[in-house]
Design a protein around this motif. Structure first.
Motif: not given
Length: 643
Positions: A555-570
């Protein structure tokens, strides 16, 4: 002897296959992988291990699933899963029936961890030894000892018990206390971990400088085999070992012992004699049937433009689910690899000329339409975007794989058009309830039907389908919520095998250009071009996070560190901020049962999302953990749709 006709030969061969299938169920020929059950084995740095443990060279059927060890030869690490937490096994004493364990999650940055679960061993199988003491760890504590006005509050904390954990952009403060202590409101979380009582005095004296070593040293756990009574009945007979296959079994000479040898022995002898008697006839019939099928397939190729698939001794029965049915269908000139061949006109009529109002969805390879065949059967018709050689290859790949796989959680392929048809079309069973993605963050996301029990059921059934694929040496390569279909009862059908590939059984990986969907793609596969079944495990980890969060994988509307859900979740899990990730609809903050289950699934997803594939569990292990989570909380908090 007069040659048999094709129909007679086919009938005979089908009967023979049934006969051989029945004989295969006898103990003398079943479970040929039990040859190591009568030997000790090594696992990681541990040696001379035997029943009830399994792992490494010792097959799972040699012992109960609760005692299954994961052996890492490279790092000499042995791991045991318990209550969805991985533990390192550093010592096994089978005389005293004790294990020396330490939590795997502490090893990356002792004494810090991304998990927040207390360590408890309190069931009939594992229990803590009497030589352990409890340690309470406090994390995310604010301003330890800095505030003068709150000095009395912080006097609870001895100076030498403080420690810090590096987090992105800051350090998180924490401390420990020996013994059980309640949580405090000025620390984000706390939990208990056992440690060896022999370290207590030295730990209290030296404080946090010794804490990492103490945690790494671990604690002792007693174990007890709940099936020992059944095993004693087995082992009292000379030459027998105990094993486990849903229940305790007896193993004789590397095979399952017959329950009643006096009744089975004549039957086994008769089967052996009968098998020898038909061997010569079988060889003759084999040659003749292969020739007949080749002739008929060649005729079918000429009439419908289908590719020639030559049966071989290794794939003939695997690729042909029912020889009798295939022959009957070939006589009608209407099947390929056991699936029906449709005409383009019939499918055009079924979809009302591919009316846009009948679109069910679209993906990277084609649009799927709702269709009704002339006989009234409701189907889903996938129309590939373009009929070039690449698409034709994916088209044939999906047919070949689906034609030979049968699982209740895999979508069923009904048929296809000829590859020389006006367009490439695939016909599937119709799933009326859309995709998991639809219900999580798509057009049905506000339905409120995906309660936590339903989501856990979806996770388990998807894992079951993928474990079956991997056991069949097939890698899906495009696991995502858009490819997980649902029926009206929210049961799962995994779909879209256009990117799948059969995996050679004699290699650890294959080198291939990365293919898949952004947000789900295994980073190691993307970087090294090494495809393994652990690539599916990574993608499945993203699916688990979607089920927990109801957020999209990208989701490109999320913060750039959270665009990729897997990175966000980790990051959220590592920072002990799982509550910020969980879908509010699940009631994570209000329902303690849901909170415990979601936390356990999140921990499992974290393992699936490890960048190094060796750190990820197998799909079979994932399935086992999920079923354990469901069993431990069965019936708790269930609501909404029954699954």
């Amino acid at each position: 002897m007069r040659p048999l006709g094709t129909a007679a030969a086919t009938s005979f061969l089908s009967t023979l296959l049934l006969f051989l299938h029945l004989t295969a169920s006898f103990p003398s020929s079943d479970m040929s992988n039990l040859s190591n059950c009568n030997q000790t084995f090594s696992c990681g740095a541990l040696t001379d291990i035997t029943y009830p443990f399994t792992g490494g060279q010792r097959p799972p059927l040699c012992g109960p699933p609760e005692f299954r060890l994961t052996c890492n030869i490279v790092d000499s690490v042995t791991t045991l899963m318990f209550k969805s937490l991985p533990y390192r096994v550093t010592r096994v004493n089978q005389t005293s029936q004790t294990l020396r364990l330490s939590r795997s999650d502490f090893y990356d940055d002792l004494p810090c961890t991304h998990l927040s679960s207390s360590t408890t061993f309190d069931n009939d199988i594992f229990s803590l030894g009497s030589n352990n003491e409890n340690l309470t760890l406090f994390y995310g504590c604010k301003n330890l000892g800095d505030a003068v006005e709150e000095k009395s509050k912080f006097s609870f904390v001895e100076e030498n018990t403080k420690f810090s954990c590096p987090m992105p952009g800051y350090l998180e403060e924490g401390f420990f206390k020996v013994g059980d202590h309640p949580s405090v409101d000025w620390c984000r979380t706390s939990f208990q971990v056992p440690f060896l009582q022999s370290w207590k005095e030295q730990l209290e004296a030296e404080g946090s400088s010794l804490l990492g070593k103490v945690l790494k040293e671990g604690f002792d756990v007693r174990y007890s085999d709940p099936y020992s009574a059944d095993c004693q009945k087995c082992s009292k007979h000379s030459g027998r070992q105990c094993g486990f296959d849903a229940k305790p079994i007896c193993i004789c000479n590397d095979h399952l012992c017959p329950e009643k040898s006096s009744n089975r022995k004549p039957l086994i002898i008769g089967v052996s004699l009968a098998s020898g008697a038909v061997l010569v006839i079988f060889v003759g019939c084999w040659i003749m049937v292969v020739k007949q099928v080749k002739k008929r397939k060649s005729a079918l190729v000429q009439s419908q433009g289908l590719p020639v698939v030559t049966p071989t001794s290794t794939n003939f029965f695997r690729a042909t689910p029912s020889l009798a049915n295939l022959k009957s269908d070939l006589d009608k000139g209407s099947t390929y690899l056991g699936v029906r061949v449709f005409s383009y006109n019939e499918l055009e009529e079924a979809t009302n000329c591919f009316d846009s109002s009948k679109e069910l969805g679209d993906g990277g390879f084609g649009t799927v339409y709702y269709g009704v065949l002339r006989d009234g059967c409701v189907v889903a018709v996938k129309r590939l975007y373009e009929s070039n050689m690449r698409r034709a290859e994916q088209f044939m790949n999906e047919i070949e794989i689906l034609a030979q796989l049968r699982h209740k959680n895999l979508v069923e392929l009904y048929g296809c058009t000829s590859r020389h048809s006006r367009e490439l079309l695939l016909v599937y069973e119709y799933m009326p309830n859309g995709t998991v993605a639809d219900h999580l963050h798509g057009r049905q996301s506000n339905s409120g039907l995906l309660t936590w029990p339903v989501r856990l059921s979806i996770a388990i059934e998807t894992a079951s389908a993928l474990a079956y694929l991997h056991a069949s040496d097939v890698i899906h390569r495009d696991v995502k919520t858009n490819n997980i279909l649902l029926d009206n009862d929210f049961h799962v059908k995994v779909a879209d095998f256009g990117l799948s590939r059969l995996f050679p059984t004699d290699v650890t990986h294959v080198s291939t250009a990365p293919q898949g969907t952004p947000g789900y793609l295994d980073p190691e596969y993307h970087q090294c071009y090494h495809l393994t079944n652990k690539s599916d495990v990574y993608s499945y980890g993203v699916v688990l996070i979607e089920l927990i969060s109801a957020l999209e994988a990208v989701d490109i509307t999320r913060h750039r560190h959270d665009i990729n859900l897997s990175n966000m979740a980790v990051n959220k899990i590592q920072n002990h901020a799982l509550n910020e990730l969980v879908d509010p609809f699940l009631g994570f903050d209000k329902d303690s049962v849901v909170r415990e289950m979601v936390s356990s699934v999140a921990e499992l997803a974290f393992l699936c999302l490890q960048h190094e594939r060796e750190m990820r569990p197998t799909m079979e292990e994932v399935l086992e953990v999920l079923r354990g989570i469901e069993r431990e909380n069965y019936g708790a908090g269930k609501g909404g749709v029954e699954c």
